[in-house]
Design a protein around this motif. Sequence first.
Motif, PDB file in Angstrom:
ATOM      1  N   SER A  12       0.829  -1.208   0.000  1.00 47.85           N
ATOM      2  CA  SER A  12       0.000   0.000   0.000  1.00 47.85           C
ATOM      3  C   SER A  12       0.863   1.256   0.000  1.00 47.85           C
ATOM      4  O   SER A  12       0.544   2.225  -0.693  1.00 47.85           O
ATOM      5  CB  SER A  12      -0.928   0.007   1.217  1.00 47.85           C
ATOM      6  N   LYS A  16       0.810   3.977  -2.982  1.00 46.29           N
ATOM      7  CA  LYS A  16       0.371   5.338  -2.674  1.00 46.29           C
ATOM      8  C   LYS A  16       1.191   6.365  -3.454  1.00 46.29           C
ATOM      9  O   LYS A  16       0.667   7.365  -3.926  1.00 46.29           O
ATOM     10  CB  LYS A  16       0.494   5.595  -1.174  1.00 46.29           C
ATOM     11  N   SER A  95      -7.004   1.912  -2.758  1.00 46.84           N
ATOM     12  CA  SER A  95      -6.026   1.294  -1.868  1.00 46.84           C
ATOM     13  C   SER A  95      -6.285  -0.204  -1.812  1.00 46.84           C
ATOM     14  O   SER A  95      -7.378  -0.667  -2.156  1.00 46.84           O
ATOM     15  CB  SER A  95      -6.116   1.877  -0.457  1.00 46.84           C
TER      16      SER A  95
END
Length: 152
Positions: A12, A16, A95
């Motif tokens: 993640s 990002k 996400s």
Amino acid sequence: MKSRILQIDHMSQKMKVLCPADSIATPPTGWVKAVRTALGMSMEQLGKRLGVTKQSIHDVEQREKEGSVTIRSLSEIANALDMKLVYGLIPKDGSLDALIDRKAHELAEKIVLRTAQNMRLEAQENSAERIEKAIRERTEEIKRTMPRMLWD
């Protein structure tokens, strides 16, 4: 389980960083041709840097435009242009956690509603509130255990 949570968190964080790239539109001609022409470089010049013909460069540009170019080809061309190919995947949900939440909810809903249908046929129907609660609970259980069937 902790290992899985750490893997998800690690991925993640990497993803990002890539999310802003999602708003960048691919040039209609493809990146290779767009960059090459912006630099004022001919197909012959790029081909010479790669040790290939002008036709080979044309073919790569065409394959990129069609979506069938290989990552290896793009990487080699990026290197010949004194650039670096950036490659990654980002979740459509924003996400990994949101993706997992959605898939877990969908699976939980499928399981609970199938059971609710069977109970309805047996005249043991549950209230809508009880079904929603069961879906929420099953969703949390699925997220906690991450069964392989989550991705079926």
